[in-house]
Design a protein around this motif. Structure first.
Motif, PDB file in Angstrom:
ATOM      1  N   THR A  39       0.807  -1.226   0.000  1.00 13.89           N
ATOM      2  CA  THR A  39       0.000   0.000   0.000  1.00 13.89           C
ATOM      3  C   THR A  39       0.835   1.268   0.000  1.00 13.89           C
ATOM      4  N   ALA A  40       2.119   1.197   0.343  1.00 18.38           N
ATOM      5  CA  ALA A  40       2.954   2.399   0.458  1.00 18.38           C
ATOM      6  C   ALA A  40       3.003   3.224  -0.805  1.00 18.38           C
ATOM      7  N   PRO A  41       3.134   2.635  -2.029  1.00 20.33           N
ATOM      8  CA  PRO A  41       3.226   3.477  -3.213  1.00 20.33           C
ATOM      9  C   PRO A  41       1.992   4.318  -3.455  1.00 20.33           C
ATOM     10  N   ALA A  42       0.855   3.918  -2.886  1.00 22.84           N
ATOM     11  CA  ALA A  42      -0.369   4.656  -3.163  1.00 22.84           C
ATOM     12  C   ALA A  42      -0.562   5.849  -2.241  1.00 22.84           C
ATOM     13  N   ILE A  43       0.316   5.952  -1.213  1.00 18.58           N
ATOM     14  CA  ILE A  43       0.140   7.036  -0.246  1.00 18.58           C
ATOM     15  C   ILE A  43       0.641   8.345  -0.839  1.00 18.58           C
ATOM     16  N   PRO A  47       1.821  17.640   1.612  1.00 19.03           N
ATOM     17  CA  PRO A  47       2.067  18.084   2.983  1.00 19.03           C
ATOM     18  C   PRO A  47       0.771  18.241   3.780  1.00 19.03           C
ATOM     19  N   ILE A  48       0.914  18.152   5.078  1.00 16.13           N
ATOM     20  CA  ILE A  48      -0.215  18.337   5.977  1.00 16.13           C
ATOM     21  C   ILE A  48       0.050  19.592   6.807  1.00 16.13           C
ATOM     22  N   ASN A  49      -0.831  20.577   6.734  1.00 17.46           N
ATOM     23  CA  ASN A  49      -0.713  21.807   7.506  1.00 17.46           C
ATOM     24  C   ASN A  49      -1.659  21.738   8.694  1.00 17.46           C
ATOM     25  N   ILE A  50      -1.112  21.952   9.876  1.00 14.42           N
ATOM     26  CA  ILE A  50      -1.894  21.835  11.104  1.00 14.42           C
ATOM     27  C   ILE A  50      -1.736  23.120  11.913  1.00 14.42           C
ATOM     28  N   HIS A  51      -2.858  23.736  12.232  1.00 13.10           N
ATOM     29  CA  HIS A  51      -2.881  24.903  13.110  1.00 13.10           C
ATOM     30  C   HIS A  51      -4.029  24.729  14.085  1.00 13.10           C
ATOM     31  N   GLY A  52      -3.750  24.855  15.372  1.00 11.66           N
ATOM     32  CA  GLY A  52      -4.808  24.616  16.337  1.00 11.66           C
ATOM     33  C   GLY A  52      -4.539  25.242  17.682  1.00 11.66           C
ATOM     34  N   THR A  53      -5.403  24.896  18.621  1.00  5.96           N
ATOM     35  CA  THR A  53      -5.337  25.432  19.975  1.00  5.96           C
ATOM     36  C   THR A  53      -5.563  24.301  20.971  1.00  5.96           C
ATOM     37  N   LEU A  89       3.835  19.299   7.897  1.00  4.74           N
ATOM     38  CA  LEU A  89       4.461  18.000   7.736  1.00  4.74           C
ATOM     39  C   LEU A  89       4.698  17.725   6.261  1.00  4.74           C
ATOM     40  N   ARG A  90       5.937  17.489   5.900  1.00  3.16           N
ATOM     41  CA  ARG A  90       6.308  17.225   4.509  1.00  3.16           C
ATOM     42  C   ARG A  90       6.260  15.740   4.165  1.00  3.16           C
ATOM     43  N   GLU A  91       6.123  14.910   5.191  1.00  7.96           N
ATOM     44  CA  GLU A  91       6.068  13.468   4.981  1.00  7.96           C
ATOM     45  C   GLU A  91       4.760  12.932   5.543  1.00  7.96           C
ATOM     46  N   PRO A  92       4.321  11.759   5.092  1.00  2.00           N
ATOM     47  CA  PRO A  92       3.059  11.200   5.582  1.00  2.00           C
ATOM     48  C   PRO A  92       3.116  10.934   7.080  1.00  2.00           C
ATOM     49  N   THR A 105      -3.592  12.328  27.672  1.00  3.07           N
ATOM     50  CA  THR A 105      -3.068  12.536  26.325  1.00  3.07           C
ATOM     51  C   THR A 105      -4.182  12.296  25.300  1.00  3.07           C
ATOM     52  N   VAL A 106      -4.213  13.167  24.283  1.00  4.16           N
ATOM     53  CA  VAL A 106      -5.210  13.061  23.211  1.00  4.16           C
ATOM     54  C   VAL A 106      -4.493  12.784  21.903  1.00  4.16           C
ATOM     55  N   GLU A 107      -5.021  11.856  21.101  1.00  2.00           N
ATOM     56  CA  GLU A 107      -4.469  11.544  19.791  1.00  2.00           C
ATOM     57  C   GLU A 107      -5.461  11.951  18.706  1.00  2.00           C
ATOM     58  N   VAL A 108      -4.929  12.590  17.658  1.00  2.33           N
ATOM     59  CA  VAL A 108      -5.748  13.057  16.540  1.00  2.33           C
ATOM     60  C   VAL A 108      -5.300  12.339  15.280  1.00  2.33           C
ATOM     61  N   ASP A 109      -6.222  11.655  14.594  1.00  6.84           N
ATOM     62  CA  ASP A 109      -5.905  10.966  13.343  1.00  6.84           C
ATOM     63  C   ASP A 109      -5.711  11.983  12.231  1.00  6.84           C
ATOM     64  N   LEU A 110      -4.676  11.770  11.406  1.00  4.47           N
ATOM     65  CA  LEU A 110      -4.352  12.677  10.302  1.00  4.47           C
ATOM     66  C   LEU A 110      -4.543  11.972   8.967  1.00  4.47           C
ATOM     67  N   LYS A 111      -4.998  12.737   7.990  1.00  2.00           N
ATOM     68  CA  LYS A 111      -5.182  12.201   6.646  1.00  2.00           C
ATOM     69  C   LYS A 111      -4.299  12.976   5.677  1.00  2.00           C
ATOM     70  N   PRO A 112      -3.578  12.292   4.769  1.00  2.00           N
ATOM     71  CA  PRO A 112      -2.669  12.971   3.836  1.00  2.00           C
ATOM     72  C   PRO A 112      -3.409  13.986   2.970  1.00  2.00           C
ATOM     73  N   GLY A 113      -2.762  15.140   2.767  1.00  2.00           N
ATOM     74  CA  GLY A 113      -3.291  16.136   1.852  1.00  2.00           C
ATOM     75  C   GLY A 113      -4.289  17.081   2.465  1.00  2.00           C
ATOM     76  N   GLU A 114      -4.773  16.796   3.666  1.00  3.59           N
ATOM     77  CA  GLU A 114      -5.776  17.661   4.276  1.00  3.59           C
ATOM     78  C   GLU A 114      -5.101  18.772   5.088  1.00  3.59           C
ATOM     79  N   THR A 115      -5.820  19.894   5.201  1.00  4.40           N
ATOM     80  CA  THR A 115      -5.342  21.011   6.002  1.00  4.40           C
ATOM     81  C   THR A 115      -6.189  21.104   7.260  1.00  4.40           C
ATOM     82  N   TYR A 116      -5.511  21.124   8.398  1.00  2.00           N
ATOM     83  CA  TYR A 116      -6.204  21.182   9.679  1.00  2.00           C
ATOM     84  C   TYR A 116      -6.035  22.586  10.259  1.00  2.00           C
ATOM     85  N   ALA A 117      -6.979  23.464   9.893  1.00  2.00           N
ATOM     86  CA  ALA A 117      -6.949  24.846  10.377  1.00  2.00           C
ATOM     87  C   ALA A 117      -7.997  25.008  11.469  1.00  2.00           C
TER      88      ALA A 117
END
Length: 878
Positions: A39-43, A47-53, A89-92, A105-117
């Protein structure tokens, strides 16, 4: 977490070796690897941009300096004082983890290509914190506690896991410290102080919520660090050091020393950790189970190993101890892979509203001297953050100080040359280390400065050329240093312009010295003074020339000094860090009418070195004449003869060794910064008779040793041991006239209930011990805990004696000891027993004041003595 779950986790920590863990997960890891391969070649690589509070889930208050980590990439950041953060993030990556001391502790799932503003991360208090244990009325105990057993295992394995367990290692270290004024709002910006200096805000850092932080200081240091285990030694070679400066107003070296002392290197495996000039008990000290409470939280995967998170907090939250979390490897090594340190709000610590330390450790491999591979856990993340302010409330305006340290170019196990460890002390500066240009820094910084950091020095330079700022700084210098600059001359010290005493009456004085605008290598200094009662002029004129490339006051000194002085002094008065004719010291107890006029012509050559060794060669001729009610009498007491003066010619050498000494170079004195290293001083003086009018032959030897001992959590002790011997026959003004103090100020190295001229010796030994408990006992009294007072005790003892040849008789013609108007002796030798005095005191009153009750323990039959007294001392402490 139930007790059954805790014990299960504990057994897991003890039994889950790497082999068993691999076996239990073998099939799962293989299947996951095959799936990832296809599955790696399909990823996507977008970049992922994350800005939050980050906010408190219950109160909605922002959580400053929360930790945001992307475990997949080993990247992270911290939230600002408003809880805001940003990452690109420049890498997956698949998951963002947000943590904060005392919260879940809180964990947030990230998806490639999305912007988290505008991401809002809400943290809830941990379910099994110390606070919850109190609510449930569970009695905490060490016995049978798996968390305590776990931390004891970490302590037992310290030597295996710390980097000092390697035979050799070296690395390059880059340190960056930045200070900023936070919460600069419109009211402050348009207020009297800043409204005409809007250019300052061109370099301001504005958060997403509009809160402004104004950076004003940046310190950088690049070093090579070398360590060997046997014999144990660690040396730091500083290749470059620079800081933003306001030339002419402050001691740049002293500020750098303070910054280094505030932000010392944190080694979590040490028993004591020094931060903000304060010694904290480490959570990994052998006594930690008696100081801290420990709680197992959860387990998680951290890069190459499974770890358990251990929460810790001091049993008494006013003690000098940390609270936080540490992540301990479950691979049987018991190595700390990550740690977060903070301090409770109620801690007895001045001026620091918040303090946090974050460190992470990763495996580093290097080819050793035998062409093998050496492996060790080394720091990969090292951040120290402090919030300074008058109050503990970090939501109010204050200073933010952040130190970031990075490491690279590791070598492990390779034998290092002995020449690297030849010099004394721990730190050596290479040539021109403090004069490196921007080309050097651009090529060697581990991380490039951002635009805001680049603009700090430019802003300071603009500010330094702004006349209203110069005027404000001049006023500040008068208040704190006592000097006012007028072109190339500093007028002062202003606190000596007016004083009074029983011999001179009103004493007026005016003087000054040249500054760096006049010359960087030559300093001229002088004053004139006049007493209205003795109607006599006094004065001083001196010149110092520096042979070093720095300036005449910059360490290490290499200078020659000549001076002429015609003034008045009190025999035996030796004040530290303050002038004798300071106005506040004009107020004295008892009788103070016996002084001497001294006329001195002298020369000195002083050479200091970075190793801490220094020497001084002196030559002087001196005339002493009695003043006030003092007279130089000899011969038959019934028909005394009078000597108008005593004249000596003296040659001396002083040797001093103070390894790793730190100090702030003030306008007149060096203010020491306490550390754990000893200081040794040796004096030798030779009196030459018949040379330049000298009347006496003598040899004088004195030695002094001083050291601070840290005994956390019980505070610290300062011990000074001193001794001396005079060989030869001399009158009492040339003997050791012991340091007395009749002022109401508490003097650390003087005898605060001894009268001037009370004791003289030609041989003596003394011990002076002061201990500060740092509030250890007051912190356990509810009413006193909030005051942040600190307990202090001291004891001083002085042994002495006098040879028969130095006791005045009609035959030897020596000057008779002083007596009062009734013929009662005022000066004595220490024959029967040592002079002793002790004190108990309360410090940190209003954060700056110390008050002592001093008790004199013997020689109470001497005239005009005080059995006890109240003394005060002003000093700002952390």
């Amino acid at each position: 977490m139930s007790k059954i779950e805790i014990h299960s986790l504990y057994l897991f920590c003890k039994m889950n070796t790497p082999a068993k863990f691999f076996q239990s997960n073998n099939l799962r890891q293989i299947l996951f690897g095959i799936l990832l391969l296809f599955t790696a070649p399909a990823i996507a690589q977008a970049p992922i941009n994350i800005h939050g509070t980050v906010i408190d889930a219950l109160t909605n208050e922002p959580l400053a300096f929360a930790t945001i980590r992307v475990e997949d990439l080993g990247l992270g950041t911290t939230s600002d004082e408003e809880g805001h953060f940003g990452l690109e993030l420049r890498e997956p990556a698949t998951r963002l983890k947000v943590s904060y001391i005392g919260y879940q502790t809180v964990e947030v799932d990230l998806k490639p290509g999305e912007t988290y503003a505008g991401l809002e991360v809400r943290l809830s208090e941990a379910s099994n914190t110390l606070k919850e244990v109190v609510v449930r009325n569970e009695k905490y105990r060490n016995k049978g506690n798996p968390a305590v057993d776990l931390v004891k295992a970490v302590i037992d394995h310290k030597d295996q896991n710390r980097r000092q367990g390697l035979n050799y290692f070296s690395f390059e270290q880059y340190e960056k410290v930045e200070f900023a004024l936070n919460r600069v709002d419109e009211k402050l910006r348009n207020g009297l102080l800043f409204r005409k200096m809007q250019f300052l805000f061109d370099n301001a850092d504005t958060s997403a919520s509009g809160v402004v932080s104004l950076p004003f200081y940046l310190y950088e240091r690049l070093s090579d660090v070398y360590f060997r285990k046997d014999p144990r030694d660690e040396k730091t070679f500083v290749k470059g050091e620079k800081s933003t400066t306001v030339p002419g107003f402050f001691d740049e070296q002293g500020i750098s020393s303070y910054v280094q002392n505030m932000y010392q290197q944190v080694d979590i495996y040490d028993n004591r950790i020094n931060l903000a000039t304060t010694e904290f008990v480490s959570p990994l000290a052998p006594i930690a189970p008696a100081i801290y409470r420990f709680y197992i939280q959860d387990t998680t995967q951290m890069k190459d190993t499974r770890v358990v998170r251990l929460y810790f907090a001091p049993r008494n939250k006013s003690d000098l101890a940390f609270e936080g979390n540490m992540w301990i490897a479950l691979d049987g090594s018991y190595a700390v892979r990550r740690i977060e340190l903070g301090v409770p709000k109620s801690i007895n610590l001045n001026w620091v509203g918040d303090l946090s330390v974050e460190q992470e450790f990763d495996w580093v491999e290097s080819v050793d001297g035998n062409a093998g591979i050496s492996r060790g856990l080394m720091l990969s993340r090292d951040v120290v953050l402090m919030h300074f302010g008058v109050s503990k409330d970090t939501t109010r305006r204050g200073l933010i100080g952040r130190k970031t340290t990075s490491y690279r170019s590791y070598t492990l196990g390779q034998q290092l040359s002995d020449r690297l460890f030849k010099f004394s002390g721990n730190t050596r500066y290479e040539n021109n280390a403090q004069q490196q240009g921007e080309q050097f820094w651009a090529a060697n910084r581990h991380v490039a400065l951002n635009e805001r950091e680049k603009g700090i020095q430019e802003t300071i330079d603009t500010l330094n050329n702004y006349r209203p700022f110069k005027r404000a700084m001049s006023v500040a210098r008068i208040l704190f240093e006592g000097y006012h600059p007028v072109g190339g001359v500093d007028i002062g010290p202003v606190n000596t312009f007016y004083s009074f005493n029983e011999v001179e009456g009103f004493r007026g004085r005016f003087g000054g010295r040249t500054n760096l605008r006049f010359s960087r290598n030559l300093q001229l200094e002088g004053f004139l003074a006049y007493g209205t009662k003795d109607e006599r002029w006094k004065g001083y004129l001196g010149a110092a020339y520096s042979f070093s490339s720095g300036n005449v006051r910059r360490f290490p000194l290499d200078q020659v000094k000549v001076w002429f002085q015609d003034d008045i002094q009190i025999p035996g008065l030796d004040l530290q860090f303050i002038a004798e004719d300071n106005f506040l010291l004009s107020f004295k107890r008892g009788v103070n009418d016996k002084m001497v006029y001294n006329r001195v012509l002298g020369a000195e050559y002083l050479k200091e070195s970075q190793s801490g060794f220094s020497y001084a060669l002196t030559a002087k001729t001196e005339r002493l004449m009695p003043a006030g009610n003092l007279s130089f009498q000899y011969g038959n007491p019934e028909q005394p003869q009078f000597d108008p003066e005593i004249q000596t010619t003296d040659f001396g050498i002083r040797l001093r060794y103070a390894p790793n000494e730190k100090f702030y170079q003030g306008a007149t004195y060096r203010t020491p910064i306490l550390n754990k290293y000893p200081i040794f001083t040796l004096w030798y003086n030779y009196g030459a008779k018949d040379l330049l009018g000298g009347e006496y032959n003598y040899h004088s030897v004195m030695a002094k040793a001083e050291k601070v001992f840290y005994v956390s959590p019980l505070g610290w002790s300062q011990v000074v041991v001193e001794g001396g011997r005079i060989f030869g026959t001399v009158p009492y003004p040339l003997l050791n006239v012991h340091r007395a103090n009749q002022t109401y100020a508490y003097q650390l190295e003087s005898y605060n209930l001894m009268n001037f001229l009370e004791f003289v010796s030609d041989k003596y030994a003394s011990v002076n011990m002061t201990h500060s408990f740092g509030g250890f006992f007051f912190n356990r009294v509810p009413l006193l805990r909030k005051l942040k007072w600190r307990e202090m005790v001291s004891f001083k003892a002085l042994w002495g004696g006098l040879d028969e040849s130095n006791r005045p008789t009609e035959i030897n013609g020596l000057l008779r000891f002083p007596v009062d108007e009734n013929g009662t002796p005022l000066t004595y030798s220490l024959e029967k027993q040592p002079y002793m005095e002790a004190s108990v005191g309360v410090g940190n009153i209003f954060k700056v004041l110390r008050i002592d009750y001093v008790r004199r323990l013997n020689y109470l039959d001497h005239p005009n003595v005080a059995r006890w007294g109240i003394r005060a001392r002003v000093k700002m402490e952390f």
